[in-house]
Motif scaffolding. Structure first.
Motif, short mmCIF file in Angstrom:
data_model
loop_
_atom_site.label_atom_id
_atom_site.label_comp_id
_atom_site.label_asym_id
_atom_site.label_seq_id
_atom_site.Cartn_x
_atom_site.Cartn_y
_atom_site.Cartn_z
N PHE A 53 0.83 -1.21 0.00
CA PHE A 53 0.00 0.00 0.00
C PHE A 53 0.88 1.27 0.00
O PHE A 53 0.63 2.20 -0.76
CB PHE A 53 -0.93 -0.02 1.22
CG PHE A 53 -1.72 1.25 1.38
CD1 PHE A 53 -2.72 1.57 0.47
CD2 PHE A 53 -1.46 2.13 2.41
CE1 PHE A 53 -3.45 2.76 0.60
CE2 PHE A 53 -2.18 3.31 2.55
CZ PHE A 53 -3.18 3.62 1.64
N PHE A 54 1.93 1.27 0.86
CA PHE A 54 2.82 2.44 0.91
C PHE A 54 3.57 2.61 -0.42
O PHE A 54 3.75 3.73 -0.91
CB PHE A 54 3.83 2.31 2.06
CG PHE A 54 3.22 2.60 3.40
CD1 PHE A 54 2.33 3.64 3.58
CD2 PHE A 54 3.55 1.83 4.51
CE1 PHE A 54 1.77 3.91 4.82
CE2 PHE A 54 2.99 2.08 5.76
CZ PHE A 54 2.11 3.13 5.91
N LYS A 55 3.99 1.48 -0.97
CA LYS A 55 4.73 1.51 -2.23
C LYS A 55 3.85 2.10 -3.35
O LYS A 55 4.28 2.96 -4.11
CB LYS A 55 5.15 0.08 -2.58
CG LYS A 55 6.30 -0.01 -3.52
CD LYS A 55 6.65 -1.44 -3.79
CE LYS A 55 7.22 -1.48 -5.19
NZ LYS A 55 7.12 -2.72 -5.86
N LEU A 56 2.61 1.66 -3.39
CA LEU A 56 1.67 2.16 -4.40
C LEU A 56 1.43 3.66 -4.20
O LEU A 56 1.48 4.45 -5.16
CB LEU A 56 0.34 1.39 -4.31
CG LEU A 56 -0.81 1.92 -5.19
CD1 LEU A 56 -0.51 1.69 -6.66
CD2 LEU A 56 -2.13 1.26 -4.81
N SER A 57 1.18 4.04 -2.93
CA SER A 57 0.90 5.46 -2.63
C SER A 57 2.08 6.34 -3.03
O SER A 57 1.90 7.38 -3.68
CB SER A 57 0.63 5.65 -1.13
OG SER A 57 -0.38 4.79 -0.72
N LEU A 58 3.29 5.92 -2.66
CA LEU A 58 4.48 6.72 -2.98
C LEU A 58 4.69 6.81 -4.49
O LEU A 58 5.07 7.87 -5.01
CB LEU A 58 5.73 6.11 -2.31
CG LEU A 58 5.81 6.26 -0.79
CD1 LEU A 58 7.00 5.48 -0.23
CD2 LEU A 58 5.93 7.73 -0.39
N THR A 59 4.41 5.71 -5.21
CA THR A 59 4.59 5.72 -6.66
C THR A 59 3.59 6.68 -7.32
O THR A 59 3.95 7.45 -8.21
CB THR A 59 4.40 4.29 -7.25
OG1 THR A 59 5.28 3.41 -6.56
CG2 THR A 59 4.70 4.24 -8.73
N VAL A 60 2.34 6.65 -6.84
CA VAL A 60 1.31 7.53 -7.40
C VAL A 60 1.67 9.00 -7.12
O VAL A 60 1.61 9.85 -8.02
CB VAL A 60 -0.09 7.19 -6.83
CG1 VAL A 60 -1.12 8.25 -7.20
CG2 VAL A 60 -0.55 5.83 -7.34
N GLY B 229 15.83 15.54 -6.09
CA GLY B 229 16.40 14.94 -4.87
C GLY B 229 15.32 14.24 -4.06
O GLY B 229 15.51 13.10 -3.60
N GLY B 230 14.17 14.91 -3.90
CA GLY B 230 13.05 14.30 -3.17
C GLY B 230 12.54 13.06 -3.89
O GLY B 230 12.24 12.04 -3.27
N GLY B 231 12.48 13.16 -5.22
CA GLY B 231 12.03 12.01 -6.02
C GLY B 231 12.95 10.82 -5.86
O GLY B 231 12.50 9.68 -5.71
N LEU B 232 14.25 11.10 -5.87
CA LEU B 232 15.24 10.02 -5.72
C LEU B 232 15.09 9.34 -4.35
O LEU B 232 15.13 8.11 -4.24
CB LEU B 232 16.65 10.59 -5.88
CG LEU B 232 17.80 9.59 -5.85
CD1 LEU B 232 17.72 8.63 -7.03
CD2 LEU B 232 19.15 10.29 -5.85
N LEU B 233 14.86 10.18 -3.33
CA LEU B 233 14.67 9.65 -1.97
C LEU B 233 13.44 8.73 -1.91
O LEU B 233 13.49 7.63 -1.34
CB LEU B 233 14.51 10.83 -1.00
CG LEU B 233 14.68 10.51 0.48
CD1 LEU B 233 16.13 10.19 0.77
CD2 LEU B 233 14.23 11.68 1.33
N ILE B 234 12.35 9.17 -2.52
CA ILE B 234 11.12 8.37 -2.55
C ILE B 234 11.36 7.04 -3.29
O ILE B 234 10.94 5.98 -2.83
CB ILE B 234 9.96 9.16 -3.22
CG1 ILE B 234 9.46 10.24 -2.26
CG2 ILE B 234 8.81 8.24 -3.62
CD1 ILE B 234 8.32 11.08 -2.78
#
Lengths: 171, 79
Positions: free
Chosen positions: A89-96, A135-140
């Motif tokens: 669920f977290f993985k999906l949320s972060l990807t979206v 940078g934020g995207g890379l961290l996510i």
């Protein structure tokens, strides 16, 4: 719905390839941002804007959608599901979220790349915003990768209810 | 790899799912949630401090009708 073993292996290979490709493309984007921020040469900054626009629209955005799509296929095609496990669920949320922010940010990149092409000015302040976004995207993406590999335990209420229903049917 | 071997690999993978039965929310989920909330608040705060404007419009001066005036870093020479 459960995929056949060979189909599942193929879908997993595609998902890993697109996801790692996305991460690599963001690193390439960041290299351009850092180069632009550390130079005093206007021409280098202008070229960086053009290259960032190309990498963004033709590598990062397609890879983000391919990763999201194959991730959905993997989740729905296996017993992991989409909302049964916290890590999925977290993985999906972060990807979206990452894909949504990426699309918004690419509007800015295109705008500033157009300005760099049409006028004799270059916007270096916009590069700081790109450093923050990339940078934020890379961290996510790193967090997503860690979640995918470690698969930390923990089922959602929905997942527990589904598990209970399945166990009730079996007994 | 044969279908049988692949199937066994998947069974091992899914065995982890079947063995879970706890109803407590794991500590890592709570930590993850707290960090997510803090980051969202931080982003909102940054957006408010920077004037609330986001996206391409942020790079256009409001008093510039043509919208072509850009903020140029000091020291960078125009062509």
């Amino acid at each position: 719905m459960s995929m056949a073993p060979r189909t599942r292996k193929f879908a997993l290979t595609a998902h890993v390839t697109f996801s790692v490709g996305w991460l690599g493309a963001v690193i390439g984007f960041l290299v351009l941002v850092v180069t632009a921020l550390s130079t005093q040469d206007t021409q280098t900054v202008r070229v960086a804007w053009f290259a960032m626009e190309l990498i963004g629209w033709f590598a990062i955005v397609p890879l983000a959608f391919a990763s999201l799509l194959t991730g959905l296929v993997m989740s729905l095609g296996t017993k992991w599901g989409l909302f049964r496990h916290y890590w999925v669920f977290f993985k999906l949320s972060l990807t979206v979220i990452a894909t949504f922010v990426l699309l918004l940010n690419m509007q800015t990149v295109s705008f500033l790349a157009d300005i760099a092409a049409e006028s004799e000015s270059v916007d270096i302040t916009g590069m700081w915003g790109e450093l923050l976004h990339a940078g934020g995207g890379l961290l996510i993406l790193l967090v997503i990768t860690i979640l995918s590999i470690y698969k930390p335990r923990g089922m959602t209420r929905y997942g527990l209810r589904k598990q209970h229903q399945r166990q009730s049917k079996m007994s | 790899m044969s279908n049988k071997e692949l199937g066994r690999e998947i069974d091992e993978d899914l065995g982890k799912i079947e063995s879970e039965s706890t109803t407590n929310t794991p500590r890592w989920v709570k930590m993850f949630g707290i960090i997510a909330i803090v980051l969202v608040l931080l982003v909102v705060l940054i957006m408010i401090i920077s004037g609330g404007e986001h996206g391409p419009g942020r790079h256009i001066k409001s008093d510039d009708a043509v919208g072509q005036t850009l903020l140029i870093k000091e020291g960078i020479q125009q062509l």
